[in-house]
Motif scaffolding. Structure first.
Motif, PDB file in Angstrom:
ATOM      1  N   ALA A 493       0.849  -1.378   0.081  1.00 55.58           N
ATOM      2  CA  ALA A 493      -0.027   0.022  -0.071  1.00 55.58           C
ATOM      3  C   ALA A 493       0.935   1.270   0.008  1.00 55.58           C
ATOM      4  CB  ALA A 493      -1.003  -0.126   1.352  1.00 55.58           C
ATOM      5  N   ILE A 494       0.664   2.375  -0.727  1.00 53.64           N
ATOM      6  CA  ILE A 494       1.285   3.669  -0.763  1.00 53.64           C
ATOM      7  C   ILE A 494       0.877   4.227   0.458  1.00 53.64           C
ATOM      8  CG2 ILE A 494       1.648   5.726  -2.124  1.00 53.64           C
ATOM      9  CD1 ILE A 494       2.047   3.274  -3.808  1.00 53.64           C
ATOM     10  N   THR A 495       1.965   4.960   0.977  1.00 48.84           N
ATOM     11  CA  THR A 495       1.969   5.627   2.081  1.00 48.84           C
ATOM     12  C   THR A 495       2.226   7.087   2.033  1.00 48.84           C
ATOM     13  OG1 THR A 495       4.280   5.141   2.634  1.00 48.84           O
ATOM     14  CG2 THR A 495       2.628   3.797   4.031  1.00 48.84           C
ATOM     15  N   ASP A 510       5.859   3.175   0.089  1.00 46.90           N
ATOM     16  CA  ASP A 510       4.840   2.365   0.450  1.00 46.90           C
ATOM     17  C   ASP A 510       5.287   1.541   2.117  1.00 46.90           C
ATOM     18  OD1 ASP A 510       6.652  -0.096   0.245  1.00 46.90           O
ATOM     19  OD2 ASP A 510       6.178  -0.170  -1.851  1.00 46.90           O
ATOM     20  N   VAL A 511       4.209   0.564   2.340  1.00 48.63           N
ATOM     21  CA  VAL A 511       4.461  -0.057   3.547  1.00 48.63           C
ATOM     22  C   VAL A 511       5.519  -1.032   3.398  1.00 48.63           C
ATOM     23  CG1 VAL A 511       2.000   0.514   4.396  1.00 48.63           C
ATOM     24  CG2 VAL A 511       2.530  -1.851   2.907  1.00 48.63           C
ATOM     25  N   ASN A 512       5.639  -1.583   2.292  1.00 47.90           N
ATOM     26  CA  ASN A 512       6.850  -2.541   2.076  1.00 47.90           C
ATOM     27  C   ASN A 512       8.364  -2.061   1.993  1.00 47.90           C
ATOM     28  OD1 ASN A 512       7.014  -5.232   1.872  1.00 47.90           O
ATOM     29  ND2 ASN A 512       7.323  -5.298  -0.216  1.00 47.90           N
ATOM     30  N   THR A 551      13.536   9.786   3.002  1.00 46.94           N
ATOM     31  CA  THR A 551      12.503   9.205   3.378  1.00 46.94           C
ATOM     32  C   THR A 551      12.857   9.015   4.981  1.00 46.94           C
ATOM     33  OG1 THR A 551      13.714   7.245   2.539  1.00 46.94           O
ATOM     34  CG2 THR A 551      12.144   7.818   1.064  1.00 46.94           C
ATOM     35  N   GLY A 552      11.568   8.709   5.521  1.00 49.77           N
ATOM     36  CA  GLY A 552      11.633   8.503   6.972  1.00 49.77           C
ATOM     37  C   GLY A 552      10.600   7.233   7.215  1.00 49.77           C
ATOM     38  N   SER A 553      11.207   6.404   8.257  1.00 51.19           N
ATOM     39  CA  SER A 553      10.571   5.060   8.342  1.00 51.19           C
ATOM     40  C   SER A 553      10.261   4.762   9.853  1.00 51.19           C
ATOM     41  CB  SER A 553      11.515   4.128   7.695  1.00 51.19           C
ATOM     42  OG  SER A 553      11.033   2.724   8.147  1.00 51.19           O
ATOM     43  N   LEU A 554       9.152   3.683  10.037  1.00 46.77           N
ATOM     44  CA  LEU A 554       9.058   3.217  11.259  1.00 46.77           C
ATOM     45  C   LEU A 554      10.378   2.434  11.798  1.00 46.77           C
ATOM     46  CD1 LEU A 554       6.480   2.517  13.040  1.00 46.77           C
ATOM     47  CD2 LEU A 554       6.496   0.671  11.969  1.00 46.77           C
ATOM     48  N   ASP A 555      11.312   2.335  10.958  1.00 51.30           N
ATOM     49  CA  ASP A 555      12.650   1.607  11.394  1.00 51.30           C
ATOM     50  C   ASP A 555      13.516   2.629  12.283  1.00 51.30           C
ATOM     51  OD1 ASP A 555      13.824   3.189   9.503  1.00 51.30           O
ATOM     52  OD2 ASP A 555      14.292   1.576   8.296  1.00 51.30           O
ATOM     53  N   THR A 556      13.099   3.942  12.372  1.00 47.51           N
ATOM     54  CA  THR A 556      13.757   5.001  13.339  1.00 47.51           C
ATOM     55  C   THR A 556      14.906   5.488  12.400  1.00 47.51           C
ATOM     56  OG1 THR A 556      15.566   3.745  14.348  1.00 47.51           O
ATOM     57  CG2 THR A 556      13.434   3.691  15.287  1.00 47.51           C
ATOM     58  N   CYS A 557      14.715   5.349  11.198  1.00 49.39           N
ATOM     59  CA  CYS A 557      15.817   5.862  10.377  1.00 49.39           C
ATOM     60  C   CYS A 557      15.420   7.022   9.199  1.00 49.39           C
ATOM     61  CB  CYS A 557      16.583   4.675   9.615  1.00 49.39           C
ATOM     62  SG  CYS A 557      17.388   3.646  10.668  1.00 49.39           S
TER      63      CYS A 557
END
Length: 609
Positions: A493-495, A510-512, A551-557
């Motif tokens: 899914a596009i975020t 995206d979520v992936n 880009t910013g992510s849920l992975d904290t990076c």
């Protein structure tokens, strides 16, 4: 390379009806407080210099420097105390499970060998004192029947420990090993805080019964109290002694802070009531305080830290504020002056100026929750969880009145046509809503589940991202959207989708965990293999010259790519925000701003590799 240049720290996490116990280190003139899993170290004379310790597995509640300033003991809601060094990347010395529930206060012994902690527990174990290096118990603490809100270690020999709490009791223990000596029930409500004077001669307790009582530091006998004349009209949540043991600072739910002269016989008279800044609302109740060197520090329920001069009470205090909750969106309002707006999901919008820091909160008439925030020149547009869009004009730190636009469904994403600022595109589950000013031009059902959207700066084109990972490109004429193309490259899914500032490209995430940069005219992939995150991408931003995308992510990076170079030559900022990155923006070609779940905002300086 990316280097952290500024941190706009979160504020202390507060709770209505409870005080917070902040502490400091006079040598480095820094203070400690907690928010979420983070312990924040702030330097009073260098507000932009902030360190964050994020190693607790649960919400941190209280932290204290050791007497020599080399170590910090911090505690959390699980009853765990972690002891870590203030230098060498916060090396962990020890971790002990001290109580079975939340720890509300802890104190070091003056020799730095022992720690006492108090809070919630099972049975009668609400207090525990232990050796800092081995965790061995150094006493028995009977006498409390409910949560113990505060504890204090006498700073001179012979050692004593005092505790107080929700059972209205003040208990006095001699040691080590510590044993119960006596108990006082002079308060008629929760006893919120107890503190020994630096010379060890007295200690003071303050309570929700609006009283402050003084006791002899060596015997524990009551000797006096704070005068009711000019006293507090609400619960007193915290107290702190002056370095010379002759005065105390108190803060209260009545929104005032008071400085008291303490006489030799142990009675207190109000010397000064500090004028507190704010609108006079609930958020201005004062819940924490600290007297450190020449600073009087107060903390409000809304999290604002006020720094008064101890030698000149009439001097206007320096206000430090910020967010308390996850900062979900960022936007740069004015790149010439480097004005940054950040919004957190609890509806607070904070204005920052790069190089200066906190510059005020934007006052809105209605403080509704915020999911998306966009700004253009003199206007900010927000959407929340209440099916409404707000368009507010900006006058300094004030938002003009605005009537909400009810779009009938929960907004998922929001984008402004920057060159024709009247036009806005809002995505909802089933499609998009086109707004011109405050008018709904059209609501269009697109026949697929929508996840994100963006509109070109001239308002001629829109891209809508689906839950199915497809990008749908539409031309906009009047109030209609005409599908021109569908792009398939994403596998989730596009975020997020954004056009580049020059409108020649667009980028999607995206979520992936994949990001893609596309050429707008040919609709071909311009930068591929952007697959370096390990979790969903939450946000992305373009540099003003359209050369870089972050880009910013849920992975904290945060990862920064240069469009003309292969994705492998990226810059990675690891651990940018504890809990994930949710907001990104560039203020210029060399500065990227990020925000996240840790409620902090950070500025990173980029240098060519």
């Amino acid at each position: 390379m990316a280097q952290l240049s500024e941190t706009y720290a979160c504020v202390p996490l507060t709770e209505r009806g409870r005080g917070i116990l902040i502490s400091g280190d006079p040598k480095s003139n820094s203070i400690l407080y907690c928010n979420g899993r983070s312990v924040i170290i702030r330097y009073l004379d260098r507000p932009l210099e902030v360190s964050v310790y994020g190693e607790h597995a649960y919400q941190a509640t209280v932290a204290r420097f050791s007497p020599n300033g080399e170590w910090i003991a911090s505690a959390d809601v699980s009853g765990t105390v972690r002891i870590w060094g203030t230098r060498n990347e916060f090396v962990l010395k020890n971790e002990f499970r001290v109580l079975s529930g939340r720890i509300d206060d802890l104190q070091w012994s003056p020799d730095g060998m022992r720690i006492v902690a108090s809070g919630e527990g099972k049975g009668k174990s609400f207090v525990r004192a232990f050796m800092w290096d081995s965790g061995t118990n150094v006493g028995e603490f009977d006498g409390h029947s409910r949560r113990v809100l505060s504890c204090a270690f006498k700073p001179t020999r012979p050692f004593r420990i005092v505790t107080c709490g929700e059972d209205f009791l003040v208990n006095f223990y001699e040691g080590p090993p510590f044993k119960f000596k006596l108990s006082h029930r002079d308060h008629s409500n929760f006893v919120n805080c107890v503190r020994f004077s630096p010379d060890g001669s007295k200690f003071i307790t303050v309570s929700s019964d609006k009283k402050g009582l003084l006791y002899d530091g060596k015997t524990g006998e009551k000797i006096g109290e704070l005068s009711a004349e000019d006293g507090h009209k609400g619960s007193i949540y915290a107290v702190s002694w002056s370095p010379d043991s002759k005065q105390v600072l108190t803060v209260s739910a009545d929104k005032s802070a008071k400085v008291w002269d303490i006489s030799e016989d142990g009675n207190g008279k109000v010397k000064e009531t500090l004028t507190c800044h704010g609108s006079g609302g609930v958020d201005d109740m004062l819940v924490g305080c600290l007297w450190q060197n020449n600073y009087l520090v107060t903390v409000s329920l809304g999290g604002t830290i006020s720094l008064y001069s101890a030698s000149d009470h009439d001097k206007t205090p320096l206000l430090l504020s910020g967010h308390m909750k996850n900062v979900t969106s960022l936007t740069v309002l004015n790149s010439d002056q480097k004005v940054i707006l950040s919004s957190s999901y609890d509806g607070i919008i904070v204005k920052w100026i790069q190089g200066i820091g906190y510059s005020g909160k934007l006052e809105r008439k209605v403080n509704s929750q915020i999911k998306c925030l966009a700004a253009v020149e003199e206007e900010i547009v927000t959407s929340g969880f209440d099916n409404k869009i707000w368009r507010n004009s900006l006058h300094g730190d004030q938002c003009g009145d605005a009537n909400p636009i009810d779009i009938g469904s929960q907004p998922k994403d929001l984008s402004l046509a920057l060159r024709s600022s009247e036009l806005a595109l809002v995505s909802i589950d089933s499609g998009v809503v086109l707004l011109r000013g405050t008018e709904i031009v059209s609501t269009i059902n697109l026949g697929f589940v929508v996840a994100a959207c963006t509109i070109a700066s001239d308002g001629s084109e829109a891209i809508v991202g689906g839950q199915d990972g497809k990008l749908h490109i539409y031309s906009i004429k009047g109030d209609t959207l005409t599908e021109e193309a569908t792009l398939e490259k994403h596998r989730g899914a596009i975020t997020v989708i954004h056009y580049s500032p020059d409108d020649s490209m667009f980028a999607s995430g995206d979520v992936n965990r994949e990001a893609v940069v596309w050429d707008r005219v040919s609709r071909e992939v311009k930068l591929k293999n952007m697959l370096y995150h390990t979790a969903r991408i939450n946000c992305l931003a373009w540099s003003p010259n359209s050369n870089m995308v972050a880009t910013g992510s849920l992975d904290t990076c945060v990862i920064i790519y240069e469009v003309g170079k292969p994705a492998s030559s990226r810059i990675t900022i690891k651990g940018a925000h504890l809990g994930g990155v949710y907001g990104l923006a560039f203020t210029d070609e060399n500065s990227v701003v990020s925000s996240g779940e840790d409620a902090c905002v950070r500025v990173w300086k980029l240098t060519p590799q």
